[in-house]
Enzyme design. Structure first.
Site, mmCIF file in Angstrom:
data_model
loop_
_atom_site.group_PDB
_atom_site.id
_atom_site.type_symbol
_atom_site.label_atom_id
_atom_site.label_comp_id
_atom_site.label_asym_id
_atom_site.label_seq_id
_atom_site.Cartn_x
_atom_site.Cartn_y
_atom_site.Cartn_z
ATOM 1 N N LYS A 115 -4.920 -8.237 -10.367
ATOM 2 C CA LYS A 115 -6.288 -8.451 -9.707
ATOM 3 C C LYS A 115 -7.448 -7.301 -9.204
ATOM 4 C CE LYS A 115 -6.927 -7.801 -4.834
ATOM 5 N NZ LYS A 115 -7.831 -7.117 -3.262
ATOM 6 N N LYS A 170 0.906 -1.336 0.196
ATOM 7 C CA LYS A 170 0.077 0.011 0.228
ATOM 8 C C LYS A 170 1.088 1.450 -0.209
ATOM 9 C CE LYS A 170 -4.272 -2.082 1.520
ATOM 10 N NZ LYS A 170 -5.075 -2.244 2.949
ATOM 11 N N LYS A 213 -10.847 -1.760 -5.729
ATOM 12 C CA LYS A 213 -11.137 -0.269 -6.049
ATOM 13 C C LYS A 213 -9.843 0.670 -5.541
ATOM 14 C CE LYS A 213 -14.148 -1.781 -1.552
ATOM 15 N NZ LYS A 213 -12.998 -2.478 -0.772
HETATM 16 P P1 ADP Z 1 -10.497 -4.200 -2.344
HETATM 17 O O1 ADP Z 1 -8.880 -4.880 -2.771
HETATM 18 O O2 ADP Z 1 -11.081 -3.970 -4.011
HETATM 19 O O3 ADP Z 1 -9.840 -3.108 -1.423
HETATM 20 P P2 ADP Z 1 -10.439 -5.362 -0.170
HETATM 21 O O4 ADP Z 1 -9.631 -5.288 -0.030
HETATM 22 O O5 ADP Z 1 -11.963 -3.807 0.389
HETATM 23 O O6 ADP Z 1 -11.020 -5.002 -1.897
HETATM 24 O O7 ADP Z 1 -11.490 -6.304 0.058
HETATM 25 C C1 ADP Z 1 -13.139 -6.823 0.788
HETATM 26 C C2 ADP Z 1 -12.963 -8.769 0.433
HETATM 27 O O8 ADP Z 1 -13.109 -8.891 -1.236
HETATM 28 C C3 ADP Z 1 -11.962 -9.170 0.895
HETATM 29 O O9 ADP Z 1 -12.259 -10.421 1.266
HETATM 30 C C4 ADP Z 1 -11.135 -9.528 -0.476
HETATM 31 O O10 ADP Z 1 -9.713 -10.562 -0.078
HETATM 32 C C5 ADP Z 1 -12.079 -9.672 -1.460
HETATM 33 N N1 ADP Z 1 -11.340 -9.630 -2.127
HETATM 34 C C6 ADP Z 1 -10.766 -8.143 -3.098
HETATM 35 N N2 ADP Z 1 -10.790 -8.166 -4.492
HETATM 36 C C7 ADP Z 1 -11.010 -9.323 -4.351
HETATM 37 C C8 ADP Z 1 -10.863 -9.946 -5.571
HETATM 38 N N3 ADP Z 1 -9.773 -9.364 -7.286
HETATM 39 N N4 ADP Z 1 -10.419 -11.238 -5.623
HETATM 40 C C9 ADP Z 1 -10.945 -12.189 -5.245
HETATM 41 N N5 ADP Z 1 -11.520 -11.483 -3.712
HETATM 42 C C10 ADP Z 1 -11.456 -9.644 -3.762
#
Ligand code: ADP
Ligand code: TRP
Length: 326
Positions: A191, A111, A194
């Site tokens: 991947k 990050k 957001k």
């Molecule tokens: P982001 O990476 O979009 O900020 P978060 O960290 O808030 O997402 O993740 C929320 C949930 O969604 C977590 O359990 C995370 O592991 C899952 N998640 C986020 N992006 C993915 C992805 N590309 N594939 C599978 N699971 C995901």
């Protein structure tokens, strides 16, 4: 089985969040587990500075949980900040957490490399997450693959705390990760996240979804040439929505040639819009009644807090922290 999870309110939810995590939230609820699903808004402070936006996205995530099938009669739905005890447990866990354990955590470095401010809060993020998990005696934590290390840290800290206390005060949690959807790719092939601006949003309009699907990055193989489905981003996303027969048929079309990426993208948009049609309608309805959503969170917050307070009695007693009030 006690299940707990949460999705950060740091942006609008996307299909990676759904297939990687939220779909499992709903399935575990429907299987009769005792589920706690929350909105980690303290965590979001590590990346968000606009207070109005944080409030808006917190409501968005709550509405999304409900629209996607979370049922307040069966699951405890709440906001992290309605249980302030969690920050107290975070402090206590900080005191059993070696800095070397945090040095091994990859998400902080990733990050910061992406430009987030290197705050103490961001460094401590996994310990607050451990507190979220441990304060509710959670057994199972449904998440995507990127969160595996954080669940391992929570297990580690529970073990360290219990050894120091000489008693099984905290429950050791297990991650619940579905391998086929552990990493959903974004429209650029990284991947989906957001923070990478590469998402397909769950609660977009049909038109927006079609437009975003059209932007999915593919190679430049000409239309009539054969293509390898397994090397294509659009195909990887189609697998989330199409049934097995259709996937086999599309794979054959890729290999035969004469099938363009544009056609695959159009089909993906159609399938995705149909898949989320009910949830989108439910979201639009709930969005008209913000008080209903607020009341659900208030009620969930009260239930979650009672559980957290019980855990904190045990935790304080185990480490000699006195409270001079009833
Ligand atoms: P982001 O990476 O979009 O900020 P978060 O960290 O808030 O997402 O993740 C929320 C949930 O969604 C977590 O359990 C995370 O592991 C899952 N998640 C986020 N992006 C993915 C992805 N590309 N594939 C599978 N699971 C995901
Ligand atoms: N780190 C998780 C994410 O990025 C959010 C989160 C905070 C969480 N506390 C948690 C997930 C506890 C599962 C359990 O989405």
């Amino acid at each position: 089985m006690r299940v707990l999870s949460g999705t950060q309110p740091s942006g609008r939810l996307h299909i990676g969040n759904y297939f990687g995590a939220i779909r499992q939230y709903i399935r575990l609820q429907d299987d009769g587990n005792e589920c706690f699903y929350f909105i980690p808004n303290y965590h979001a402070l590590t990346s968000m500075t606009d207070s109005a936006e944080l409030e808006r996205i917190t409501r968005h995530v709550a509405t999304a949980y409900l629209a996607l099938g979370a049922d307040p009669d069966r699951s405890v739905l709440f906001c992290q900040s309605d249980v302030p005890e969690v920050t107290e447990l975070c402090w206590i866990l900080n005191c059993v957490c070696p800095v070397s354990l945090m040095d091994k955590a990859t998400s902080y470095k990733d990050k910061v490399a992406r430009g987030l401010p290197a705050s103490v809060g961001l460094f401590d993020y996994p310990v607050l997450q451990a507190a979220d998990i441990l304060i509710y005696d959670s057994n199972l934590v449904p998440v995507g693959a990127d969160q595996k290390q954080h669940i391992e840290i929570a297990r580690d800290l529970a073990g360290k705390f219990n050894r120091r206390a000489g008693d099984d005060v905290l429950v050791l949690p297990e991650p619940y990760i579905v391998p086929e959807v552990a990493v959903v790719p974004g429209i650029d092939g990284q991947k989906m996240s957001k923070s990478y601006d590469n998402t397909l949003e769950i609660f977009a309009t049909d038109k927006q979804t079609t437009k975003t699907c059209a932007r999915i990055v593919t190679d430049s193989t000409p239309l009539d040439e054969p293509k390898d489905p397994e090397a294509c981003n659009v195909f990887a996303l189609l697998k989330l929505f199409a049934d097995d027969d259709e996937i086999d048929a599309i794979a054959a079309q890729y290999r035969a040639g004469g099938f363009g990426y544009g056609q695959a993208k159009k089909r993906l948009a159609e399938l995705m819009n149909a898949f989320f049609a009910d949830a989108r309608a439910k979201y639009a309805e709930l969005d008209k009644h913000p008080d209903t959503v607020r009341d659900i969170l208030a009620d969930g917050g009260r239930k979650a807090r009672r559980v957290a307070q019980d855990t904190m009695h045990r935790v304080r007693a185990a480490c000699g922290i006195l409270r001079h009030e009833p």
